[in-house]
Design an enzyme around this catalytic site. Structure first.
Site, PDB file in Angstrom:
ATOM      1  CG  ASN A  76      37.008 -20.912 -81.737  1.00 42.42           C
ATOM      2  OD1 ASN A  76      37.429 -20.594 -80.638  1.00 42.42           O
ATOM      3  ND2 ASN A  76      37.346 -20.274 -82.844  1.00 42.42           N
TER       4      ASN A  76
ATOM      5  CG  ASP B 163      32.350 -20.935 -83.339  1.00 43.88           C
ATOM      6  OD1 ASP B 163      32.757 -21.583 -84.334  1.00 43.88           O
ATOM      7  OD2 ASP B 163      33.006 -20.020 -82.809  1.00 43.88           O
TER       8      ASP B 163
ATOM      9  CG  HIS C 239      38.263 -26.972 -76.164  1.00 43.51           C
ATOM     10  ND1 HIS C 239      38.595 -25.670 -75.827  1.00 43.51           N
ATOM     11  CD2 HIS C 239      39.363 -27.714 -75.876  1.00 43.51           C
ATOM     12  CE1 HIS C 239      39.831 -25.639 -75.352  1.00 43.51           C
ATOM     13  NE2 HIS C 239      40.316 -26.859 -75.382  1.00 43.51           N
TER      14      HIS C 239
ATOM     15  N   GLY D 180      44.334 -16.059 -82.997  1.00 44.16           N
ATOM     16  CA  GLY D 180      43.238 -15.655 -82.125  1.00 44.16           C
ATOM     17  C   GLY D 180      43.110 -16.437 -80.837  1.00 44.16           C
TER      18      GLY D 180
ATOM     19  CD  GLU E 280      45.320  -6.269 -77.257  1.00 43.49           C
ATOM     20  OE1 GLU E 280      46.359  -5.888 -76.666  1.00 43.49           O
ATOM     21  OE2 GLU E 280      44.486  -5.492 -77.745  1.00 43.49           O
TER      22      GLU E 280
END
Length: 244
Positions: free
Chosen positions: A102, A104, A123, A191, A219
């Site tokens: 992430n 953020d 990243h 996640g 999922e």
């Protein structure tokens, strides 16, 4: 492995490595990269906004996109998953390592990297920019005074401090993550879809070395069939179940 066994393994481990992806920040209202392409931006391909050729072609447009994302992440708050991972770091100390995909900055704002362990942002981050000439990284000013493209203190234009399509992950961060996952007794994959390499390969480092790998994701993912145990829930509840 059962949930009780997974919980016991995590509690007993002195070396824990964690990989997080967009699912961790979803509960803070942060859209994924592609979900952020709404409204005016929906007509662009990802490569039109996040690649070296796109930046060379139109740095002003690319910076307009990133300035909007920067405003959005600063308006968000860390959620329970961020805080639980910061707590886990405090519990494990120097044996804890967090690698996040992430950009953020929410892990750091929750305290990750400040509790005795280490955190790397594989990243990059939306909260800083990089001098195009010297490579130095500088924090961005507040959104209300940010002028784009920003200029570094050395007088050069700066680019977003993000790993773009066609670019390699920072070697130091990736190698540190690989070493941490190789050494981990327990690894958590939280996640993330497991579709983006080389980050998705970190789970395999722990498995190959004989460690336990636990996935937390609502999922099934591309990594699920390799996992020692899977918690099918969102990040905050899944972590809470493992750490209770």
């Amino acid at each position: 492995m059962t949930l009780s066994q997974a919980r016991a393994a995590l509690a007993a481990a002195s070396r824990v490595a964690v990989l997080t992806g967009a699912g961790v920040s979803a509960e803070s209202g942060i859209p994924t990269f592609r979900d952020a392409q709404t409204g005016h931006w929906a007509r662009f391909r990802p490569e039109d906004l996040a690649s070296p050729p796109a930046y060379r072609r139109d740095p002003e447009m690319v910076w307009e996109w990133y300035a909007g994302r920067y405003r959005d992440v600063l308006a968000a708050e860390p959620n329970g998953a961020h805080h639980l991972l910061a707590r886990l770091e405090r519990e494990k100390g120097a044996g804890f390592f967090l690698a996040t995909q992430n950009v953020d900055g929410l892990h750091a704002r929750a305290g990750s990297g400040q509790g005795g362990g280490r955190m790397v942002e594989l990243h990059g981050t939306l909260l800083s920019a990089r001098d195009e000439v010297t490579g130095e990284v500088f924090p961005l000013p507040a959104p209300d005074v940010l002028v784009t493209p920003p200029i570094s203190p050395t007088g050069h234009r700066m680019r977003p401090n993000i790993v773009w399509f066609g670019e390699y992950l920072p070697e130091d961060a990736l190698h540190a993550a690989q070493r941490a996952f190789q050494a981990a007794e327990v690894a958590l994959i939280v996640g993330t879809s497991g579709a983006v390499y080389p980050a998705a390969g970190l789970a395999g480092e722990t498995l190959y070395a004989g460690g336990t790998v636990i996935e937390i994701n609502p999922e099934e993912t591309e990594l699920s069939d390799q996992m020692t145990y899977c918690v099918r829930d969102v990040a905050s509840r899944g972590l809470a179940a493992l750490m209770s």
